[in-house]
Motif scaffolding. Structure first.
Motif, PDB file in Angstrom:
ATOM      1  N   GLY A  46      -8.259 -75.266   0.766  1.00  0.00           N
ATOM      2  CA  GLY A  46      -6.954 -74.686   0.515  1.00  0.00           C
ATOM      3  C   GLY A  46      -6.836 -73.776  -0.683  1.00  0.00           C
ATOM      4  N   ASN A  47      -7.919 -73.590  -1.455  1.00  0.00           N
ATOM      5  CA  ASN A  47      -7.850 -72.702  -2.607  1.00  0.00           C
ATOM      6  C   ASN A  47      -7.805 -71.248  -2.141  1.00  0.00           C
ATOM      7  OD1 ASN A  47      -8.935 -70.931  -4.833  1.00  0.00           O
ATOM      8  ND2 ASN A  47      -8.912 -72.865  -5.931  1.00  0.00           N
ATOM      9  N   GLN A  48      -6.774 -70.524  -2.554  1.00  0.00           N
ATOM     10  CA  GLN A  48      -6.589 -69.144  -2.111  1.00  0.00           C
ATOM     11  C   GLN A  48      -7.048 -68.128  -3.151  1.00  0.00           C
ATOM     12  OE1 GLN A  48      -5.487 -68.515   1.084  1.00  0.00           O
ATOM     13  NE2 GLN A  48      -5.760 -70.733   1.215  1.00  0.00           N
ATOM     14  N   GLN A 179     -24.387 -59.939  -7.098  1.00  0.00           N
ATOM     15  CA  GLN A 179     -24.491 -60.656  -5.836  1.00  0.00           C
ATOM     16  C   GLN A 179     -23.160 -61.232  -5.365  1.00  0.00           C
ATOM     17  OE1 GLN A 179     -27.370 -60.599  -4.002  1.00  0.00           O
ATOM     18  NE2 GLN A 179     -27.938 -59.179  -5.638  1.00  0.00           N
ATOM     19  N   ALA A 180     -22.107 -61.020  -6.127  1.00  0.00           N
ATOM     20  CA  ALA A 180     -20.786 -61.518  -5.723  1.00  0.00           C
ATOM     21  C   ALA A 180     -19.730 -60.749  -6.499  1.00  0.00           C
ATOM     22  CB  ALA A 180     -20.660 -63.015  -5.982  1.00  0.00           C
ATOM     23  N   ARG A 181     -18.527 -60.833  -6.046  1.00  0.00           N
ATOM     24  CA  ARG A 181     -17.435 -60.125  -6.701  1.00  0.00           C
ATOM     25  C   ARG A 181     -17.113 -60.771  -8.042  1.00  0.00           C
ATOM     26  NH1 ARG A 181     -11.344 -61.207  -5.081  1.00  0.00           N
ATOM     27  NH2 ARG A 181     -11.290 -60.452  -7.224  1.00  0.00           N
ATOM     28  N   THR A 182     -16.449 -60.017  -8.878  1.00  0.00           N
ATOM     29  CA  THR A 182     -15.952 -60.541 -10.150  1.00  0.00           C
ATOM     30  C   THR A 182     -14.433 -60.675 -10.071  1.00  0.00           C
ATOM     31  OG1 THR A 182     -15.848 -58.298 -11.055  1.00  0.00           O
ATOM     32  CG2 THR A 182     -17.840 -59.594 -11.505  1.00  0.00           C
ATOM     33  N   TYR A 183     -13.881 -61.447 -11.000  1.00  0.00           N
ATOM     34  CA  TYR A 183     -12.453 -61.753 -10.995  1.00  0.00           C
ATOM     35  C   TYR A 183     -11.835 -61.379 -12.342  1.00  0.00           C
ATOM     36  CZ  TYR A 183     -13.480 -64.490  -6.805  1.00  0.00           C
ATOM     37  OH  TYR A 183     -13.878 -64.891  -5.542  1.00  0.00           O
ATOM     38  N   LEU A 184     -10.570 -61.055 -12.308  1.00  0.00           N
ATOM     39  CA  LEU A 184      -9.805 -60.777 -13.514  1.00  0.00           C
ATOM     40  C   LEU A 184      -9.110 -62.046 -13.991  1.00  0.00           C
ATOM     41  CD1 LEU A 184      -8.131 -57.417 -12.416  1.00  0.00           C
ATOM     42  CD2 LEU A 184     -10.129 -57.702 -13.918  1.00  0.00           C
ATOM     43  N   PRO A 185      -8.872 -62.180 -15.282  1.00  0.00           N
ATOM     44  CA  PRO A 185      -8.153 -63.360 -15.780  1.00  0.00           C
ATOM     45  C   PRO A 185      -6.809 -63.579 -15.089  1.00  0.00           C
ATOM     46  CG  PRO A 185      -9.152 -62.193 -17.607  1.00  0.00           C
ATOM     47  CD  PRO A 185      -9.358 -61.330 -16.395  1.00  0.00           C
ATOM     48  N   SER A 186      -6.153 -62.509 -14.693  1.00  0.00           N
ATOM     49  CA  SER A 186      -4.856 -62.644 -14.023  1.00  0.00           C
ATOM     50  C   SER A 186      -4.979 -63.208 -12.614  1.00  0.00           C
ATOM     51  CB  SER A 186      -4.163 -61.286 -13.956  1.00  0.00           C
ATOM     52  OG  SER A 186      -4.957 -60.345 -13.236  1.00  0.00           O
ATOM     53  N   GLN A 187      -6.204 -63.244 -12.063  1.00  0.00           N
ATOM     54  CA  GLN A 187      -6.401 -63.707 -10.695  1.00  0.00           C
ATOM     55  C   GLN A 187      -6.770 -65.181 -10.600  1.00  0.00           C
ATOM     56  OE1 GLN A 187      -9.419 -60.650  -9.878  1.00  0.00           O
ATOM     57  NE2 GLN A 187      -8.048 -59.781  -8.321  1.00  0.00           N
ATOM     58  N   VAL A 188      -6.978 -65.846 -11.704  1.00  0.00           N
ATOM     59  CA  VAL A 188      -7.396 -67.242 -11.660  1.00  0.00           C
ATOM     60  C   VAL A 188      -6.183 -68.159 -11.641  1.00  0.00           C
ATOM     61  CG1 VAL A 188      -9.481 -66.638 -12.945  1.00  0.00           C
ATOM     62  CG2 VAL A 188      -7.539 -67.643 -14.152  1.00  0.00           C
ATOM     63  N   GLU A 189      -6.423 -69.358 -11.151  1.00  0.00           N
ATOM     64  CA  GLU A 189      -5.390 -70.395 -11.123  1.00  0.00           C
ATOM     65  C   GLU A 189      -5.772 -71.478 -12.127  1.00  0.00           C
ATOM     66  OE1 GLU A 189      -3.517 -73.736  -8.028  1.00  0.00           O
ATOM     67  OE2 GLU A 189      -4.912 -72.187  -7.317  1.00  0.00           O
ATOM     68  N   PRO A 198      -5.605 -67.264 -22.802  1.00  0.00           N
ATOM     69  CA  PRO A 198      -6.540 -66.177 -22.451  1.00  0.00           C
ATOM     70  C   PRO A 198      -7.998 -66.612 -22.414  1.00  0.00           C
ATOM     71  CG  PRO A 198      -5.592 -65.856 -24.645  1.00  0.00           C
ATOM     72  CD  PRO A 198      -4.804 -66.941 -23.999  1.00  0.00           C
ATOM     73  N   LEU A 199      -8.424 -67.498 -23.291  1.00  0.00           N
ATOM     74  CA  LEU A 199      -9.818 -67.948 -23.276  1.00  0.00           C
ATOM     75  C   LEU A 199     -10.107 -68.809 -22.047  1.00  0.00           C
ATOM     76  CD1 LEU A 199     -10.495 -68.782 -27.046  1.00  0.00           C
ATOM     77  CD2 LEU A 199     -11.156 -66.742 -25.746  1.00  0.00           C
ATOM     78  N   THR A 200      -9.142 -69.652 -21.667  1.00  0.00           N
ATOM     79  CA  THR A 200      -9.309 -70.464 -20.462  1.00  0.00           C
ATOM     80  C   THR A 200      -9.435 -69.572 -19.237  1.00  0.00           C
ATOM     81  OG1 THR A 200      -7.991 -72.247 -21.423  1.00  0.00           O
ATOM     82  CG2 THR A 200      -8.279 -72.275 -19.033  1.00  0.00           C
ATOM     83  N   ARG A 201      -8.571 -68.586 -19.135  1.00  0.00           N
ATOM     84  CA  ARG A 201      -8.596 -67.699 -17.980  1.00  0.00           C
ATOM     85  C   ARG A 201      -9.893 -66.883 -17.919  1.00  0.00           C
ATOM     86  NH1 ARG A 201      -4.309 -66.644 -14.845  1.00  0.00           N
ATOM     87  NH2 ARG A 201      -2.507 -68.006 -15.184  1.00  0.00           N
ATOM     88  N   LYS A 202     -10.352 -66.408 -19.049  1.00  0.00           N
ATOM     89  CA  LYS A 202     -11.616 -65.674 -19.066  1.00  0.00           C
ATOM     90  C   LYS A 202     -12.765 -66.580 -18.659  1.00  0.00           C
ATOM     91  CE  LYS A 202     -14.669 -62.930 -22.016  1.00  0.00           C
ATOM     92  NZ  LYS A 202     -14.924 -62.391 -23.379  1.00  0.00           N
ATOM     93  N   ASP A 203     -12.752 -67.809 -19.140  1.00  0.00           N
ATOM     94  CA  ASP A 203     -13.790 -68.771 -18.783  1.00  0.00           C
ATOM     95  C   ASP A 203     -13.812 -69.019 -17.273  1.00  0.00           C
ATOM     96  OD1 ASP A 203     -15.870 -70.502 -19.344  1.00  0.00           O
ATOM     97  OD2 ASP A 203     -14.590 -72.168 -19.913  1.00  0.00           O
ATOM     98  N   LEU A 204     -12.662 -69.144 -16.687  1.00  0.00           N
ATOM     99  CA  LEU A 204     -12.574 -69.417 -15.258  1.00  0.00           C
ATOM    100  C   LEU A 204     -13.081 -68.251 -14.408  1.00  0.00           C
ATOM    101  CD1 LEU A 204      -9.168 -71.312 -15.120  1.00  0.00           C
ATOM    102  CD2 LEU A 204     -11.365 -72.210 -14.327  1.00  0.00           C
ATOM    103  N   THR A 205     -13.015 -67.026 -14.921  1.00  0.00           N
ATOM    104  CA  THR A 205     -13.520 -65.898 -14.127  1.00  0.00           C
ATOM    105  C   THR A 205     -15.024 -66.023 -13.870  1.00  0.00           C
ATOM    106  OG1 THR A 205     -13.918 -64.475 -16.070  1.00  0.00           O
ATOM    107  CG2 THR A 205     -11.742 -64.338 -15.023  1.00  0.00           C
ATOM    108  N   GLY A 206     -15.771 -66.553 -14.849  1.00  0.00           N
ATOM    109  CA  GLY A 206     -17.194 -66.768 -14.641  1.00  0.00           C
ATOM    110  C   GLY A 206     -17.461 -67.846 -13.606  1.00  0.00           C
TER     111      GLY A 206
END
Length: 288
Positions: A46-48, A179-189, A198-206
């Motif tokens: 269910g993760n979108q 080998q895969a797409r990257t994500y922006l901090p604004s795109q993470v949940e 901001p540090l949490t969101r940046k961490d989650l992009t990796g």
């Protein structure tokens, strides 16, 4: 009572007994084990926010288990439980970085005895590969999945096979590549039990990138199985060793630390849905 709050190895024995009678030739197995991924971070649960189209493609062919739990929420004891079918306190390797003693048996050893070509490619963290029953072993970086395709293409064609494909994704430190797409901090949940900064969101992009990279390599495996015309005689199983490497997850007994994604795809798997349900009801009734 939830029928699936039992060690996931129970399903291995059930499927092995049920499907052994259904084949004129032994089936193949591709066992994909991810590193530090919580079930709730996959689109099949269910993760979108994270793109995993190949896991969705695989799920369409099989069963996604909603409540599969591990014996430990830490890497090596969890993996050793899977390969031995035993709880950590019975393996002789109950803690992380403790290798499996030589006296313990694995199901891979038994498959090897019956003529299976056995391969471990990627992360090990259990014991020397030959001790575990693997004929071949390889490593890849950064994903751990780089050699999977070569093993499928170079396998002996006159033997059934068991491949233990173990990714390093998604384990810290994050290593981003093409080998895969990257994500922006604004795109993470950000989960409600984590600080949304901001540090949490940046961490989650990796973390998101490495999950999508795992999906990329799963897609290569599925394409090769189809190209070789052996998909209809091959089981593909996907699990994780423990939850995400974030607070309140990995090494914790909260749901997002101890629950694993469990996806089983292959011939006659959907026929096994009813058999599994009946078997578990009968087993649990003995405990009431």
């Amino acid at each position: 009572m939830n029928y699936f709050k039992i060690p996931i190895l129970l399903s291995w024995f059930l499927f092995g007994t049920y499907f052994a009678q259904a084949f004129n030739k032994p089936p193949n197995f591709v066992f994909i084990i991810t590193d530090d991924i919580s079930a709730e971070d996959l689109s099949i649960y269910g993760n979108q926010s994270i793109e995993t189209p190949n896991l969705e493609r695989l799920a369409m062919r099989g069963l996604v288990f909603d409540n599969a739990y591990l014996t430990a929420s830490s890497c090596s004891p969890s993996r050793i439980s899977m390969i031995t079918g035993r709880y950590p306190h019975n393996t002789g390797a109950p803690e992380i970085h403790v290798p499996l003693p030589n006296s313990q048996n694995t199901f891979v050893q038994e498959l090897k005895k019956t003529g299976y070509h056995t391969v471990l490619s990627g992360k090990n963290h259990m014991a020397p590969p030959d001790q575990l029953g693997f004929v071949e072993h390889s490593e890849g970086r950064p994903a751990g999945s780089e050699k999977w395709l070569a093993h499928l293409q170079g396998r002996p064609k006159d033997q059934p096979f068991f491949f233990w494909f173990a990714s390093h994704d998604a384990h810290r430190d994050w290593q981003v590549n093409d080998q895969a797409r990257t994500y922006l901090p604004s795109q993470v949940e950000v989960q409600p039990y984590m600080y949304d900064g901001p540090l949490t969101r940046k961490d989650l992009t990796g973390y998101y990138h490495e999950i999508s990279r795992l999906d990329h390599y799963v897609g290569l495996v599925l394409n090769e199985l189809e190209a070789q015309g052996i998909m209809d005689n091959t089981y593909v199983i996907l699990v994780s060793d423990n939850g995400r490497p974030f607070p309140r997850s990995k090494t914790y007994l909260y749901k997002n630390g101890i629950q694993t994604p469990l996806l089983i795809s292959g011939p006659k798997v959907n026929q096994g849905r009813l058999v599994l349900s009946i078997y578990l009801r009968q087993s649990l009734s003995l405990l009431d």
